[in-house]
Design an enzyme around this catalytic site. Sequence first.
Site, PDB file in Angstrom:
ATOM      1  N   ASN A 139       7.054  -1.901  -4.747  1.00  0.00           N
ATOM      2  CA  ASN A 139       7.038  -2.695  -5.968  1.00  0.00           C
ATOM      3  C   ASN A 139       7.592  -4.078  -5.640  1.00  0.00           C
ATOM      4  O   ASN A 139       8.657  -4.182  -5.040  1.00  0.00           O
ATOM      5  CB  ASN A 139       7.879  -2.005  -7.044  1.00  0.00           C
ATOM      6  N   GLY A 185       5.028   5.166  -5.475  1.00  0.00           N
ATOM      7  CA  GLY A 185       5.893   4.638  -4.422  1.00  0.00           C
ATOM      8  C   GLY A 185       7.189   4.084  -4.974  1.00  0.00           C
ATOM      9  O   GLY A 185       8.261   4.234  -4.369  1.00  0.00           O
ATOM     10  N   HIS A 196       1.723   5.686 -15.064  1.00  0.00           N
ATOM     11  CA  HIS A 196       0.751   4.704 -14.591  1.00  0.00           C
ATOM     12  C   HIS A 196      -0.623   4.993 -15.187  1.00  0.00           C
ATOM     13  O   HIS A 196      -0.836   6.039 -15.800  1.00  0.00           O
ATOM     14  CB  HIS A 196       0.669   4.708 -13.061  1.00  0.00           C
ATOM     15  N   THR A 231       0.837  -1.197   0.000  1.00  0.00           N
ATOM     16  CA  THR A 231       0.000   0.000   0.000  1.00  0.00           C
ATOM     17  C   THR A 231       0.873   1.249   0.000  1.00  0.00           C
ATOM     18  O   THR A 231       1.731   1.410   0.875  1.00  0.00           O
ATOM     19  CB  THR A 231      -0.933   0.008   1.223  1.00  0.00           C
ATOM     20  N   LYS A 236      -4.586   5.722 -10.878  1.00  0.00           N
ATOM     21  CA  LYS A 236      -3.627   5.745  -9.765  1.00  0.00           C
ATOM     22  C   LYS A 236      -3.654   7.114  -9.103  1.00  0.00           C
ATOM     23  O   LYS A 236      -3.524   8.142  -9.762  1.00  0.00           O
ATOM     24  CB  LYS A 236      -2.220   5.411 -10.245  1.00  0.00           C
TER      25      LYS A 236
END
EC number: 1.17.1.8
Length: 237
Positions: free
Chosen positions: A118, A158, A148, A93, A152
């Site tokens: 990831n 991240g 992305h 998350t 998103k």
Amino acid sequence: MDSFLRLLIHGASGRMGQALLRLASEDPSFQVAAAVVGQAPDRHVSDGVPFFAAAELAAVPAFDVAIDFSLPQGFSSLLALCVARAVPLVSGTTGLDSRQHEALVMAGAQIPLVWGSNFSVGMAVLVNLVERAGDALSGWDCDIVESHHVHKQDAPSGSALTLGEAVACKGIAPRYTSLRAGDIVGDHLVQFTGLGERIELVHRATNRDVFARGALYVARRVVGRVPGCYRVRDLIM
């Protein structure tokens, strides 16, 4: 002794959660003990898996490891549950605030946990390459471009921030660019630019399954470890 791990999937209605449900059902080393979704589920049992709303989290049955790909709003409750039950947590998350990151570190004194932006093998290798490039390219400019899908929410991603931390620890201040378009699963470009030359390191994910497979692999590896905060690459590479 059971030959499988009882798995809790938190964020089961999202893209990653759906991939985890599918892949875990095909993997004999896992049994999905429960799936948690944000709102009250349409069906409380689907394909033999009991579903719970986030508000019902405390009622989930026993599990050996939790995998979390949800939203920051539900993360703290899951972390507290894993600590209370002394169960490892694997979380992807993103968008956590500083207090949630502090809570992660504190929880690492009590349970084994992995937080990662990831979970693909390729990204673990890219982070390693970026660190090595940072060692050799002090004084060069560094730009990180991430792309992305349009849904998103957090930006930079991240993964981009993880790559940025890899060069920042070498004294290089990266610049970030975020693109949201179509159904892009995840592209990350790290560009080092010097005088008259540049180096580009790229990772492109074309299928979300690479992240789900990586998370399942990490979940298997983290069970039985001593409490601590582990990096994805500690368990993948």
